[in-house]
Design a protein around this motif. Structure first.
Motif, PDB file in Angstrom:
ATOM      1  N   ASP A  80       9.262 -83.820 -52.106  1.00  0.00           N
ATOM      2  CA  ASP A  80      10.385 -84.219 -51.261  1.00  0.00           C
ATOM      3  C   ASP A  80      10.369 -85.743 -51.175  1.00  0.00           C
ATOM      4  OD1 ASP A  80      12.488 -83.237 -49.270  1.00  0.00           O
ATOM      5  OD2 ASP A  80      11.332 -84.613 -48.026  1.00  0.00           O
ATOM      6  N   GLY A  81      11.398 -86.321 -50.619  1.00  0.00           N
ATOM      7  CA  GLY A  81      11.456 -87.771 -50.464  1.00  0.00           C
ATOM      8  C   GLY A  81      10.786 -88.281 -49.199  1.00  0.00           C
ATOM      9  N   ALA A  82      10.225 -87.386 -48.384  1.00  0.00           N
ATOM     10  CA  ALA A  82       9.602 -87.792 -47.120  1.00  0.00           C
ATOM     11  C   ALA A  82       8.124 -88.110 -47.332  1.00  0.00           C
ATOM     12  CB  ALA A  82       9.753 -86.687 -46.082  1.00  0.00           C
ATOM     13  N   TRP A  83       7.684 -89.173 -46.674  1.00  0.00           N
ATOM     14  CA  TRP A  83       6.299 -89.636 -46.812  1.00  0.00           C
ATOM     15  C   TRP A  83       5.673 -89.820 -45.435  1.00  0.00           C
ATOM     16  CZ3 TRP A  83       3.962 -91.086 -51.574  1.00  0.00           C
ATOM     17  CH2 TRP A  83       4.799 -91.000 -52.694  1.00  0.00           C
ATOM     18  N   ILE A  84       4.363 -89.651 -45.373  1.00  0.00           N
ATOM     19  CA  ILE A  84       3.574 -89.960 -44.176  1.00  0.00           C
ATOM     20  C   ILE A  84       2.612 -91.073 -44.567  1.00  0.00           C
ATOM     21  CG2 ILE A  84       1.826 -89.128 -42.563  1.00  0.00           C
ATOM     22  CD1 ILE A  84       3.065 -86.347 -42.819  1.00  0.00           C
ATOM     23  N   HIS A  85       2.606 -92.138 -43.774  1.00  0.00           N
ATOM     24  CA  HIS A  85       1.729 -93.280 -44.059  1.00  0.00           C
ATOM     25  C   HIS A  85       0.481 -93.181 -43.194  1.00  0.00           C
ATOM     26  CE1 HIS A  85       4.982 -95.961 -45.915  1.00  0.00           C
ATOM     27  NE2 HIS A  85       5.459 -94.748 -45.819  1.00  0.00           N
ATOM     28  N   LEU A  86      -0.680 -93.201 -43.833  1.00  0.00           N
ATOM     29  CA  LEU A  86      -1.947 -93.248 -43.114  1.00  0.00           C
ATOM     30  C   LEU A  86      -2.505 -94.653 -43.297  1.00  0.00           C
ATOM     31  CD1 LEU A  86      -3.475 -89.812 -44.196  1.00  0.00           C
ATOM     32  CD2 LEU A  86      -2.099 -90.347 -42.176  1.00  0.00           C
ATOM     33  N   ASP A  87      -2.482 -95.418 -42.214  1.00  0.00           N
ATOM     34  CA  ASP A  87      -2.842 -96.827 -42.279  1.00  0.00           C
ATOM     35  C   ASP A  87      -4.092 -97.120 -41.471  1.00  0.00           C
ATOM     36  OD1 ASP A  87      -0.430 -97.215 -43.676  1.00  0.00           O
ATOM     37  OD2 ASP A  87       0.662 -97.507 -41.808  1.00  0.00           O
ATOM     38  N   ASP A  88      -4.738 -98.216 -41.843  1.00  0.00           N
ATOM     39  CA  ASP A  88      -5.848 -98.775 -41.084  1.00  0.00           C
ATOM     40  C   ASP A  88      -5.354-100.120 -40.569  1.00  0.00           C
ATOM     41  OD1 ASP A  88      -8.280 -99.388 -39.992  1.00  0.00           O
ATOM     42  OD2 ASP A  88      -9.230 -99.941 -41.886  1.00  0.00           O
ATOM     43  N   GLY A  89      -4.723-100.090 -39.417  1.00  0.00           N
ATOM     44  CA  GLY A  89      -4.082-101.311 -38.916  1.00  0.00           C
ATOM     45  C   GLY A  89      -2.875-101.622 -39.780  1.00  0.00           C
ATOM     46  N   ASP A  90      -2.904-102.757 -40.450  1.00  0.00           N
ATOM     47  CA  ASP A  90      -1.804-103.163 -41.312  1.00  0.00           C
ATOM     48  C   ASP A  90      -2.009-102.759 -42.768  1.00  0.00           C
ATOM     49  OD1 ASP A  90      -0.462-104.321 -39.209  1.00  0.00           O
ATOM     50  OD2 ASP A  90      -1.375-106.291 -39.514  1.00  0.00           O
ATOM     51  N   THR A  91      -3.156-102.163 -43.077  1.00  0.00           N
ATOM     52  CA  THR A  91      -3.481-101.817 -44.454  1.00  0.00           C
ATOM     53  C   THR A  91      -3.204-100.337 -44.721  1.00  0.00           C
ATOM     54  OG1 THR A  91      -5.248-103.453 -44.435  1.00  0.00           O
ATOM     55  CG2 THR A  91      -5.314-101.815 -46.196  1.00  0.00           C
ATOM     56  N   PRO A  92      -2.285-100.038 -45.636  1.00  0.00           N
ATOM     57  CA  PRO A  92      -2.056 -98.623 -45.963  1.00  0.00           C
ATOM     58  C   PRO A  92      -3.245 -98.070 -46.750  1.00  0.00           C
ATOM     59  CG  PRO A  92      -0.674-100.023 -47.336  1.00  0.00           C
ATOM     60  CD  PRO A  92      -1.402-100.920 -46.383  1.00  0.00           C
ATOM     61  N   LEU A  93      -3.773 -96.930 -46.306  1.00  0.00           N
ATOM     62  CA  LEU A  93      -4.884 -96.292 -47.002  1.00  0.00           C
ATOM     63  C   LEU A  93      -4.382 -95.261 -48.003  1.00  0.00           C
ATOM     64  CD1 LEU A  93      -7.296 -95.741 -43.986  1.00  0.00           C
ATOM     65  CD2 LEU A  93      -7.389 -97.542 -45.716  1.00  0.00           C
ATOM     66  N   VAL A  94      -3.547 -94.358 -47.514  1.00  0.00           N
ATOM     67  CA  VAL A  94      -2.995 -93.286 -48.337  1.00  0.00           C
ATOM     68  C   VAL A  94      -1.563 -93.023 -47.872  1.00  0.00           C
ATOM     69  CG1 VAL A  94      -3.246 -90.864 -49.033  1.00  0.00           C
ATOM     70  CG2 VAL A  94      -5.285 -92.211 -48.560  1.00  0.00           C
ATOM     71  N   LEU A  95      -0.662 -92.847 -48.831  1.00  0.00           N
ATOM     72  CA  LEU A  95       0.710 -92.459 -48.534  1.00  0.00           C
ATOM     73  C   LEU A  95       0.869 -91.024 -49.031  1.00  0.00           C
ATOM     74  CD1 LEU A  95       2.530 -95.662 -49.846  1.00  0.00           C
ATOM     75  CD2 LEU A  95       1.663 -95.198 -47.555  1.00  0.00           C
ATOM     76  N   LEU A  96       1.161 -90.108 -48.117  1.00  0.00           N
ATOM     77  CA  LEU A  96       1.268 -88.688 -48.445  1.00  0.00           C
ATOM     78  C   LEU A  96       2.727 -88.300 -48.652  1.00  0.00           C
ATOM     79  CD1 LEU A  96      -1.166 -87.427 -45.694  1.00  0.00           C
ATOM     80  CD2 LEU A  96      -1.633 -87.524 -48.138  1.00  0.00           C
ATOM     81  N   GLN A  97       3.033 -87.673 -49.768  1.00  0.00           N
ATOM     82  CA  GLN A  97       4.389 -87.204 -50.027  1.00  0.00           C
ATOM     83  C   GLN A  97       4.466 -85.722 -49.662  1.00  0.00           C
ATOM     84  OE1 GLN A  97       5.840 -87.492 -54.071  1.00  0.00           O
ATOM     85  NE2 GLN A  97       7.936 -87.613 -53.335  1.00  0.00           N
ATOM     86  N   LEU A  98       5.374 -85.404 -48.761  1.00  0.00           N
ATOM     87  CA  LEU A  98       5.546 -84.018 -48.324  1.00  0.00           C
ATOM     88  C   LEU A  98       6.202 -83.169 -49.412  1.00  0.00           C
ATOM     89  CD1 LEU A  98       6.789 -84.728 -44.723  1.00  0.00           C
ATOM     90  CD2 LEU A  98       4.628 -83.649 -45.343  1.00  0.00           C
TER      91      LEU A  98
END
Length: 129
Positions: A80-98
């Motif tokens: 899908d086009g929806a994403w969940i951003h898992l960040d450490d403050g301002d640093t993105p760690l992993v971007l999850l695509q639903l």
């Protein structure tokens, strides 16, 4: 005696389906990543997505380019086009695509998360991941 004809077709199809190998569980390839992913959605109030992480399969890496760090956990047509951003403050760690049903993940972009050494189950890991 071996059956032939229309009656044998369903049995043959069932045998062929059983012979199809599923990709390995993501937890068997990258256990630290799965541990991280199981805790983060739960902390964000998404327990169903956290539980889905245990069932994710490792479908390999995107092959669009040598530096792509997109890890597939489902066939591409499930994304899908929806994403969940898992960040450490301002640093993105992993971007999850639903996935299309928003009940699991079809893939993820590994940004700053340290995967560790490439395991034997992942011989094609890009150098940047």
């Amino acid at each position: 005696m071996t059956e032939t004809g229309p009656a044998a077709a369903p049995a043959a199809a069932a045998t062929a389906a059983a012979a199809v190998l599923l990709p390995p569980l993501l937890a068997d390839v990258y256990p630290a990543l799965v541990s991280f992913l199981a805790s983060e959605p739960a902390a964000e109030g998404e327990p169903a997505l956290a539980q889905a992480v245990a069932r994710l399969r490792f479908h390999g890496w995107c092959t669009c380019g040598r530096t792509c760090n997109y890890l597939r956990t489902a066939p591409a047509d499930r994304a899908d086009g929806a994403w969940i951003h898992l960040d450490d403050g301002d640093t993105p760690l992993v971007l999850l695509q639903l996935d299309r049903g928003h009940t699991s993940f079809s893939g993820m972009e590994i940004c700053a998360f340290e995967l560790g050494p490439a395991p034997a189950l992942d011989p094609h890991r890009p150098a940047c991941a």
